[in-house]
Design a protein around this motif. Structure first.
Motif, mmCIF file in Angstrom:
data_model
loop_
_atom_site.group_PDB
_atom_site.id
_atom_site.type_symbol
_atom_site.label_atom_id
_atom_site.label_comp_id
_atom_site.label_asym_id
_atom_site.label_seq_id
_atom_site.Cartn_x
_atom_site.Cartn_y
_atom_site.Cartn_z
ATOM 1 N N SER A 84 0.810 -1.217 0.000
ATOM 2 C CA SER A 84 0.000 0.000 0.000
ATOM 3 C C SER A 84 0.845 1.269 0.000
ATOM 4 C CB SER A 84 -0.941 0.003 1.211
ATOM 5 O OG SER A 84 -0.193 0.014 2.425
ATOM 6 N N ARG A 319 -1.862 -3.918 -1.010
ATOM 7 C CA ARG A 319 -2.902 -3.189 -1.742
ATOM 8 C C ARG A 319 -3.520 -4.050 -2.830
ATOM 9 N NH1 ARG A 319 -2.358 -0.373 -6.481
ATOM 10 N NH2 ARG A 319 -0.091 -0.400 -6.297
ATOM 11 N N ALA A 334 -8.881 -4.361 4.062
ATOM 12 C CA ALA A 334 -7.520 -4.427 3.540
ATOM 13 C C ALA A 334 -6.810 -5.520 4.304
ATOM 14 C CB ALA A 334 -6.825 -3.080 3.710
#
Length: 350
Positions: A84, A319, A334
């Motif tokens: 991410s 991500r 996530a």
């Protein structure tokens, strides 16, 4: 079968068939990634064994993510893992090991300073019974004399003060058996110095020497400040010697302070020599203040590590993962990339 399954949150490495995995962390390596892929696959294609490439993007800001995405869609052996943000190379390596499926896992950099042509030699040592195959740099072409000699000195200093034997002059270029990878995935510490963790697991190790090449393209992302921070991380992660040295420095300073006090008293009583007050006072305050601040700083470094460990934040966050032309992206949740003792490398958060 390298296709990405829908539920990649739980141990994705068990859902692919690969005898060999090559883990490559990437950060702003757009200039070299295509060349690296072509040269590496040329070597792996001649091994007559199923393999996969696990490319981990550590928050790159150039064209690296786009190139990785294209490679993952065009080459069924490529799995592209996108973090991410930039978590650092140690976290990217941790993510790559969590996604690797092979019975043997090779870690290497993307800049081709570590020649892929050495992989058959590493596999031969693994098949002979080694769980860890370290590649020791006999020479380091394309690097300044200061970097070579400072690295040489650092490894020997770290070995001298560390509780574990960390092979000197070895970087991240190495082979790990599935047993070694599973052991590393169970280590859930947040302050990770991977070279030390590789040695800490203590499995049978073989060392192969080689000559490191210059970068094939691009420029290094490691400046001297980053290398110093990494070295300091290694020292404080695998040794409490700095704390002992600070204590020894305090005792030595106190001892000389006592001797200096006795000398002043003797001069005043026996020789009648007046005390040189202001200069000596300033010198003593400066010395004691410097020793105290240094000791407090070292202590704060170790306390800070404990502070971050108690937070139990994940080592990295994923991500997106792309493989076989299919993409998995966290939606409702996530995913946190941290290896736990339960051998479940992902945890969800809201």
């Amino acid at each position: 079968m390298n296709a990405l399954v829908e539920n990649w949150r739980l141990e994705p490495q068990r859902d692919r068939q690969a005898e060999l995995s090559v883990v490559i962390p990437l950060y702003n390596e757009h200039e070299v990634i295509t060349l690296m892929h072509a040269r590496l696959t040329a070597v792996l294609a001649g091994l007559d064994m199923p393999y996969e490439l696990v490319l981990v993007d550590d928050g790159s800001r150039d064209g690296t993510p786009n190139t990785m995405h294209q490679l993952a869609q065009a080459d069924p052996s490529v799995t592209a893992v996108f973090l991410s943000r930039n978590f650092g190379k140690e976290a990217a390596l941790t993510a790559g090991l969590a996604h690797a499926a092979g019975e043997a896992v090779i870690i290497m950099d993307a800049d081709l300073q570590d020649p892929p042509e050495l992989i058959p030699h590493m596999l031969r040592a693994w098949k002979d019974g080694a769980d860890v195959v370290c590649m020791r740099r006999r020479s380091r072409a394309g690097e300044s004399w200061f970097k070579r000699y400072s690295a040489h000195g650092f490894y020997r200093l770290l070995n001298a003060i560390s509780d574990v034997d960390i092979p000197a002059d070895t970087g991240d270029f190495r082979l790990l058996s599935r047993k070694a990878v599973d052991a590393l995935n169970r280590l859930n510490e947040r302050n990770r110095y991977m070279k030390g963790l590789f040695a800490w697991i203590g499995l049978p190790t073989t060392v192969i020497e080689y000559d490191r090449k210059p970068r094939a393209a691009g420029v290094t992302k490691w400046d001297y400040l980053s290398l110093f921070n990494l070295a300091f991380e290694g020292i404080t992660s695998f040794s409490t010697a700095p704390l002992r040295l600070a204590m020894a420095g305090g005792l030595l300073t106190a001892f000389f302070g006592v001797l200096f006090t006795l000398w002043i008293v003797a001069k005043a009583l026996v020789l009648g020599d007046p005390v040189q007050g202001y200069p000596s006072l300033i010198c003593m305050i400066t010395i004691l203040g410097g020793v105290q601040l240094l000791s407090i700083g070292l202590l704060g470094e170790y306390v800070g590590k404990t502070y971050y460990e108690t937070k139990q934040r994940p080592v990295y966050l994923v991500r997106q993962v792309v493989s076989q032309g299919r993409t998995a992206s966290p939606t409702a949740n996530a995913h946190a990339g941290t290896a736990t003792a339960a051998n479940e490398p992902y945890a969800s958060y809201k």
